[in-house]
Each structure stands twice: as C-alpha cells, then as structure tokens.
Design an enzyme around this catalytic site. Sequence first.
Site, short mmCIF file in Angstrom:
data_model
loop_
_atom_site.label_atom_id
_atom_site.label_comp_id
_atom_site.label_asym_id
_atom_site.label_seq_id
_atom_site.Cartn_x
_atom_site.Cartn_y
_atom_site.Cartn_z
N SER A 59 2.26 -0.52 -2.02
CA SER A 59 3.29 -0.50 -0.98
C SER A 59 2.83 -0.93 0.40
O SER A 59 3.64 -0.98 1.33
CB SER A 59 3.91 0.90 -0.89
N LYS A 62 4.83 -3.55 2.17
CA LYS A 62 6.02 -3.31 3.00
C LYS A 62 5.79 -3.58 4.48
O LYS A 62 6.75 -3.66 5.25
CB LYS A 62 6.52 -1.88 2.75
N SER A 114 8.60 4.80 2.27
CA SER A 114 8.21 3.80 1.28
C SER A 114 9.30 3.53 0.25
O SER A 114 9.02 3.33 -0.94
CB SER A 114 6.91 4.24 0.56
N LYS A 218 0.53 2.14 6.86
CA LYS A 218 1.35 2.19 5.65
C LYS A 218 0.50 2.59 4.47
O LYS A 218 -0.58 2.04 4.25
CB LYS A 218 2.01 0.83 5.38
#
Length: 360
Positions: A59, A62, A114, A218
């Site tokens: 993730s 992202k 997320s 992140k």
Amino acid sequence: MIYTILFVLVFTLFGRSAVVYSEPESTLFVSAEHAVLIDAESGRVLFEKDSYSSSLIASTTKIMTAIIAVESGMMEEEVVVSERAIRTEGSSIYLTKGEKIKLKDLVYGLMLRSGNDSAIAIAEHVGGSAEGFTQMMNEKAAWLGMQASNFENPHGLDGENHVSSAYDLALLMAYSMKNETFREVTGSVSYKSENRTYSWQNKNKLLTSLYEHTTGGKTGFTKRAGRTLVSSAEKDGMELIAVTLNAPSDWSDHERMYEWGFNNFETYKLQEEGYTEANGNLYYLPKDILFPLTESEKNQIKAVFKPNAEGETYKGVRTYHLNENLVAESQVLAKRPPQPWLDSSLSFFKRMVGVELWST
C-alpha cells in the site's frame, strides 16, 4: 541549524561527469530487505541497503495515487462510488455503491486508513478508469525518474509486475511532501469525512505515537511483500525520508535511521541567493542551495564555475563537488531578472536538475 560555508570560485572549463557521490560508511543495522534514507531537500542518499532493486511495495503505492489526486485540481468534486470500488479486496473505508463523497475525503481515507475501495474510486474519477489512472501513475513515475518502478493498480495489491524500489519511493515521497495539501493529508493524525459520523485514525504509528519528529508517511502489508513503510521526519531544519521494504521491524528501522541521520548530518548552505563578486565581476546566483554534510565533509566541498563567454544574461553554471563528485549546480546570471521570468526559469531548472541529481 543551517550553516553557511564560504567558497572561492574556481574559474575553469568543466567537463561534465555523471552526477554521483557515495554516502558515508555506516554500521547502521536495519531489519529490512531493502532500505534507504535520503535528505528531502537535496536528494542525497545518506544510507541505503539494496535500495535500487525492484520489489513488491503493497500500500505504499497509495502515495502515488494520492499525489496525482491532489494535483488533479478535483479535490472538492463529488465522486460517485462504483460497484467495482466497493468490491475491491483488502482494507476498506466501507464505501457504498452510489455514495457521493468528495475526492478530498477519499484521499484522506486512502492515506489514513489505506482504503482500497477509496483507491479505485479515486482512480475512476481522476483517470476515467482504474486502467487509465494506472497509466497516469506510470507516466508520473517516469517523469520523476523512478527507474525501477511499474504500477499495475492504484492500491498496491500484489500484481505480476507491480513493483518499485526503496529509492524510487523515497524520490516520490520527497516530491510529494513539497505539495502543501499532500503534506497536510499525510501528516494528519485523524480526519472526519462529511459522510461519516466517526473519524478516521492514521495507521502510521510513527506519526501518532512513536517518533515525535515524524511529518508523514504510508504503511503497507501483503503476505508476499511483507511489511512496507515510507515515512518522513523533520528536525532542526532538516527533513529526511525513510523507506523500508519487507521489514519485520519497520517502526524500529525508521526510528534508528532517523536518529543516525540527524546525529551524523547537518544542513549547510552551499549557496545563498543574491549577488556575489568574483575576479572583479558581479554575478547573480538565483537560488539557495542546501545540502547535508557530516562534520568531516564540510571542508571538502569545492565550487567550480564554468563560464558562458558569449552569454549576456546567462553567464554560466556554478557546480559544487564533494570528493570530486558533483552534488549540486546552479545557473549564474549577470543580474537579477524580472521576478516572473525568475520564477518560471527556476521552477523548470530546479525540476530538471532535481530529477537528474536523484536518478543516478
């Protein structure tokens, strides 16, 4: 603290070489298979461990999705959530089919919680389709010089060739953190959407509880990728970007890298915007140049000027070298130009130099 170093300009012809330099030796240990620590302003690699190899990134994908959404200019637009979005596997912010929600809220849901459903909803609205948006991601990656990256989706679920490198992700994060809206989103501990009765809490524990200097980041995880983490931290005027891929102890890795970086490097001002005199001539340097150095390196920097004999406005290039390696460069002008010209020129020059410096 930012220190100013005084240099003697060396006027000589300069044969351009590859923009490379080595980071100081380190015994720093990290659990990650791939890791990197860079200075956000200059792009200097302070520490790395197999950071240029392509790897699954989960993730942390992202970050790219978010910055494209932020730069789209659509943040206040309403997005209609599709069937495809709500059926996306993995982490979710529990969107419903036909729900109308601002793109801004989706970006917060993407970065703080997320949400894979949020990623698809963003992609379909900004890119016309998830596939069209993925093409935008790869175009952006190429523009940034992310040479080990290939995106297949906007959320980061494992794909056949959905990969990046620790170094590429550091480039992406450093670029993204220069955008004030992105910076506000990734640095938020919590956020409440107009469509929800509760707040979303940020999953980034470095930001919420573990490391006081954290400014954003992140998280990511899949069984194949392992634990992935991109973060940023700022202390005493220096902002660093840390990335770990497949790291069993990622929180500790990042704290350890930051403390090592802040303890061993300080930001020095190699060049100050304004007029300077050399060999009886007056020149204008159009920007500040800041660069992280160790205590032993600060006396090893040399400045070299390559003149442009025929130039009336553009007088040449001033380059800075550490142990014979090029680390930064700047235009040298005859005088300060009108402000509109200066703004556009520096923006273009900074982008071109930045990509080149960081892509070696």
